[in-house]
Write an enzyme that holds these catalytic residues in place. Structure first.
Site, PDB file in Angstrom:
ATOM      1  N   CYS A   2     107.160  99.504 101.784  1.00  5.27           N
ATOM      2  CA  CYS A   2     107.477 100.856 102.224  1.00  5.27           C
ATOM      3  C   CYS A   2     107.425 101.848 101.074  1.00  5.27           C
ATOM      4  O   CYS A   2     107.211 101.484  99.925  1.00  5.27           O
ATOM      5  CB  CYS A   2     108.893 100.899 102.827  1.00  5.27           C
ATOM      6  SG  CYS A   2     109.181  99.706 104.147  1.00  5.27           S
ATOM      7  N   LEU A  50     105.941 100.064 106.211  1.00 12.24           N
ATOM      8  CA  LEU A  50     104.819  99.187 106.548  1.00 12.24           C
ATOM      9  C   LEU A  50     105.434  97.928 107.136  1.00 12.24           C
ATOM     10  O   LEU A  50     106.122  97.172 106.437  1.00 12.24           O
ATOM     11  CB  LEU A  50     103.990  98.857 105.307  1.00 12.24           C
ATOM     12  CG  LEU A  50     102.796  97.909 105.510  1.00 12.24           C
ATOM     13  CD1 LEU A  50     101.744  98.545 106.416  1.00 12.24           C
ATOM     14  CD2 LEU A  50     102.174  97.524 104.170  1.00 12.24           C
ATOM     15  N   ILE A  52     106.188  94.403 108.167  1.00 15.63           N
ATOM     16  CA  ILE A  52     105.786  93.047 107.798  1.00 15.63           C
ATOM     17  C   ILE A  52     106.640  92.019 108.542  1.00 15.63           C
ATOM     18  O   ILE A  52     106.145  91.010 109.020  1.00 15.63           O
ATOM     19  CB  ILE A  52     105.922  92.830 106.275  1.00 15.63           C
ATOM     20  CG1 ILE A  52     105.086  93.872 105.505  1.00 15.63           C
ATOM     21  CG2 ILE A  52     105.503  91.411 105.888  1.00 15.63           C
ATOM     22  CD1 ILE A  52     103.592  93.784 105.739  1.00 15.63           C
ATOM     23  N   LEU A  53     107.969  92.266 108.618  1.00 18.72           N
ATOM     24  CA  LEU A  53     108.904  91.382 109.318  1.00 18.72           C
ATOM     25  C   LEU A  53     109.520  92.131 110.501  1.00 18.72           C
ATOM     26  O   LEU A  53     109.858  93.307 110.375  1.00 18.72           O
ATOM     27  CB  LEU A  53     110.008  90.906 108.373  1.00 18.72           C
ATOM     28  CG  LEU A  53     109.570  90.034 107.188  1.00 18.72           C
ATOM     29  CD1 LEU A  53     110.749  89.825 106.241  1.00 18.72           C
ATOM     30  CD2 LEU A  53     109.029  88.689 107.663  1.00 18.72           C
ATOM     31  N   ASN A  74     112.200  99.152  99.918  1.00 17.94           N
ATOM     32  CA  ASN A  74     110.776  98.919  99.672  1.00 17.94           C
ATOM     33  C   ASN A  74     110.632  97.555  99.030  1.00 17.94           C
ATOM     34  O   ASN A  74     111.206  97.307  97.964  1.00 17.94           O
ATOM     35  CB  ASN A  74     110.215 100.005  98.747  1.00 17.94           C
ATOM     36  CG  ASN A  74     108.808  99.678  98.257  1.00 17.94           C
ATOM     37  OD1 ASN A  74     108.030  99.050  98.960  1.00 17.94           O
ATOM     38  ND2 ASN A  74     108.502 100.099  97.040  1.00 17.94           N
ATOM     39  N   GLY A  75     109.877  96.652  99.651  1.00 19.52           N
ATOM     40  CA  GLY A  75     109.649  95.342  99.058  1.00 19.52           C
ATOM     41  C   GLY A  75     109.899  94.216 100.033  1.00 19.52           C
ATOM     42  O   GLY A  75     109.944  94.412 101.255  1.00 19.52           O
ATOM     43  N   GLU A  76     110.077  93.020  99.486  1.00 24.88           N
ATOM     44  CA  GLU A  76     110.337  91.830 100.288  1.00 24.88           C
ATOM     45  C   GLU A  76     111.341  90.944  99.558  1.00 24.88           C
ATOM     46  O   GLU A  76     111.218  90.702  98.361  1.00 24.88           O
ATOM     47  CB  GLU A  76     109.045  91.021 100.507  1.00 24.88           C
ATOM     48  CG  GLU A  76     107.943  91.746 101.244  1.00 24.88           C
ATOM     49  CD  GLU A  76     108.230  91.960 102.708  1.00 24.88           C
ATOM     50  OE1 GLU A  76     109.150  91.301 103.246  1.00 24.88           O
ATOM     51  OE2 GLU A  76     107.553  92.798 103.329  1.00 24.88           O
ATOM     52  N   SER A 361      98.474  87.367  95.050  1.00 22.16           N
ATOM     53  CA  SER A 361      97.704  87.669  93.847  1.00 22.16           C
ATOM     54  C   SER A 361      98.179  86.812  92.681  1.00 22.16           C
ATOM     55  O   SER A 361      99.341  86.391  92.642  1.00 22.16           O
ATOM     56  CB  SER A 361      97.858  89.156  93.502  1.00 22.16           C
ATOM     57  OG  SER A 361      97.454  89.432  92.185  1.00 22.16           O
ATOM     58  N   GLY A 362      97.301  86.586  91.716  1.00 24.09           N
ATOM     59  CA  GLY A 362      97.636  85.801  90.528  1.00 24.09           C
ATOM     60  C   GLY A 362      98.203  86.625  89.394  1.00 24.09           C
ATOM     61  O   GLY A 362      98.350  86.113  88.281  1.00 24.09           O
TER      62      GLY A 362
END
Length: 628
Positions: A2, A50, A52-53, A74-76, A361-362
């Site tokens: 977000c 955004l 996601i869950l 904002n985040g997870e 991503s790495g």
């Protein structure tokens, strides 16, 4: 994922709504699915979500069980299910299946101590309605951003600079000292921004605001002292295998389609391996290819994709494509940022977002596992007497010029550029653009007069590097890269490019259990003799082809050196030759012209210096309606 924003004011309701609307509009790209807000007489907060869950019911803001705390996030938080189950046993109930609701109830239960329980990437704000105190926190390693300004007891915050700039009370002034740092580091390091009045909240830190004061405190700092001594290489590999596998399993929690970036390097290939084992259908993987073979890694990514039977997607980053996306890149660049890999990362995020909403991503692999050749270079540099440095530099200047990716002459000249300086300064010179001598040679008198001395780089390194670092302790530069290069370059690049395209990117190697394990592992298991990422490569040999594990490091560069002589030549010449260009108020025009001419004549490879100036000018032109 977000965009969050907020402010403390005593404005009229009409003015609050107008400010909220403007901030919302500027951050809509970060969360196109839902706009939410909370406001009372003290605080106004907004969020662009955004989903996601719990896509249908997880709207923000969300209130705690007792109704006293409200959160925007904002985040997870990847371990939210485990935390939720513990809270349920203590009598907490939940209306959604989101990590955001878990955070706010955990805060109700534990207060500030909730932060240590969270495994994830986050920047959130929790408002205590009864005592009117706002708590804003950022994750351990700075994966998710947070900007703020505090004047006359008024706080304004946002996920991006542009959100702050949309507030009618923010009248920013460009900082000459920030430009000075940018010209060397290629980014503006936290806690600074390009503007004097605005700060970045640093990694692992939080803010506590009331209408009387603002406190900033550090809540997390990882130890870099080796304290894990296992019996064998096999035991280290087994432990790392378990930690990475667990990290990636947690990061597959999503209610939307998920894929993986795949460059063909060890870092992304290993993540793709673990991720491919956890899905029932072929995993979607994404890669950027280049026409110039010295920059192109697509052959390696194709090998891994075939080996792991992924649904592989690739896009060619040509000079034509570069010119197409440049306007979008300048538009999203809130402050100057000269890591040229921002461009292909933007394209990668753009075409990935048309297939999935979440990608792994790495990023972080080089900083966590000791992957950069600069660490070995420090071992060499520490053995070279200072009096030899000018002699080596003179020899390096006679090497033939090559515009290839990380060419031999480029590496030798960058190496010599750092010799004779303190290790921490040397490290930044190797990674960045202008050194102090180059800046002092070219600065205009007017710009020089605006600077607060000429030790901005030394000062920020002294203030943020560990005390008593030995000059031969190459591992201190791992910490240095975690603090600066990772937080203010790599993670900024990924966040801005992905969120500009409404894509969430997760970085499994920055699970704090992995970072803390590797920080505690003895040096010889990280960079053994001349072998970088020794432990990770040992793990990679279990699951990946040999030619992927031990392939030469290429990096995610782009052919800027050649493009300045072809497709970017005209815009470069226009900028340098224009006496009214912003860069010609920072540097003498004679100096910038000499940099350009020697490059175009192929007498010197000035790609990094010219790109740093090119970005600065285009940033300024795109922000000219704002900056003072």
């Amino acid at each position: 994922m977000c965009g969050i924003y907020g402010f403390s004011t005593k404005h009229s309701d009409i003015e609050k709504e107008e400010i909220l609307k403007q901030m919302s509009r500027t951050l809509r790209h970060r969360g196109p699915d839902q706009t939410g807000k909370y406001q009372d007489n003290i605080i106004t907060m907004g969020v662009e979500r955004l989903s996601i869950l719990d896509i249908d019911k997880g709207h923000q803001p969300i209130f705690s069980n007792d109704g006293n705390f409200v959160i925007i996030h904002n985040g997870e938080i990847y371990n939210y299910r485990e935390i939720r189950e513990k809270l349920k046993k203590m009598g907490y109930h939940f209306q959604t299946n989101t990590d955001t609701e878990v955070i706010v109830n955990l805060y109700q239960h534990k207060g500030l101590d909730c932060l240590s329980d969270l495994n994830g990437m986050f920047a959130f704000a929790i408002y205590n309605i009864s005592n009117q105190i706002l708590f804003i926190a950022r994750d351990r390693f700075g994966i998710k951003p947070l900007f703020y300004t505090f004047t006359k007891s008024e706080l304004i915050f946002s996920s991006e600079l542009k959100g702050l700039l949309a507030h009618s009370h923010v009248n920013p002034t460009v900082s000459a000292d920030a430009i000075d740092l940018y010209l060397t580091m290629e980014f503006v390091p936290a806690p600074f921004t390009i503007y004097k009045e605005i700060k970045k909240l640093e990694q692992g830190s939080y803010l506590l605001w009331s209408n009387k004061s603002l406190q900033r405190k550090k809540w997390y700092e990882y130890s870099r002292r080796p304290n894990i001594y296992l019996k064998s290489e096999g035991e280290y590999v087994e432990k790392l295998d378990h930690l990475i596998s667990k990290s990636i399993k947690l990061r597959t929690r999503s209610d939307v389609p998920l894929g993986s970036f795949l460059s063909g390097g060890l870092d992304s290939s290993l993540i793709t391996y673990y991720l491919s084992r956890s899905v029932d259908i072929p995993l979607k993987t994404f890669n950027i290819a280049f026409e110039d073979s010295s920059f192109d890694e697509s052959g390696y990514s194709n090998i891994v994709a075939k080996y792991l039977t992924t649904d592989h997607n690739s896009e060619v980053f040509s000079s034509r494509k570069m010119l197409e996306i440049l306007p979008s890149v300048w538009g999203m660049m809130d402050e100057p940022f000269a890591d040229a890999s921002l461009l292909p990362t933007f394209l990668l995020s753009y075409f990935t977002s048309s297939h999935v909403t979440v990608a792994l991503s790495g990023d972080g692999g080089d900083e966590v596992f000791a992957g950069y050749p600069t660490y070995f270079a420090h071992k060499l540099a520490n053995r070279i007497p200072n009096w030899i440095s000018p002699f080596l530099a003179s020899i390096s200047n006679r090497l033939p010029i090559s515009f290839d990716n990380i060419s031999f002459d480029f590496k030798v000249k960058q190496f010599c550029k750092g010799l004779g300086h303190k290790p921490a300064v040397r490290h930044q010179y190797w990674l960045g653009s202008f050194d102090n001598d180059e800046k002092m040679q070219g600065y205009t008198n007017g710009f020089n007069d605006q600077l607060n001395g000429h030790k901005n780089l030394e000062n920020i390194l002294e203030n943020h590097m560990p005390e008593n670092v030995s000059s031969i302790d190459w591992e201190s530069h791992l910490y240095q890269d975690m603090r600066f290069y990772l937080q203010d370059d790599m993670l900024v690049k990924v966040d801005r490019t992905s969120m500009a395209n409404s894509l969430e990117v997760r970085v499994p190697y920055l699970d704090h259990h992995i970072v803390e394990f590797m920080a505690s592992v003895p040096s010889e298991w990280k960079y053994r003799l001349a072998t970088s990422k020794y432990l990770l490569k040992s793990l990679g040999k279990k699951y990946l082809p040999e030619n992927i594990v031990n392939r030469p490091k290429k990096g995610f560069g782009i052919p800027i050196a050649n493009w300045f002589c072809t497709s970017l030549k005209d815009p470069l010449e226009e900028i340098v030759q224009n006496p009214n260009s912003f860069i010609n108020s920072v540097f003498e025009k004679k100096y910038t012209s000499s940099l350009m001419k020697s490059h175009l004549d192929r007498k010197k490879d000035n790609r990094k210096l010219l790109w740093t100036l090119f970005v600065l000018e285009n940033w300024h032109r795109n922000q000219s309606h704002i900056v003072n």
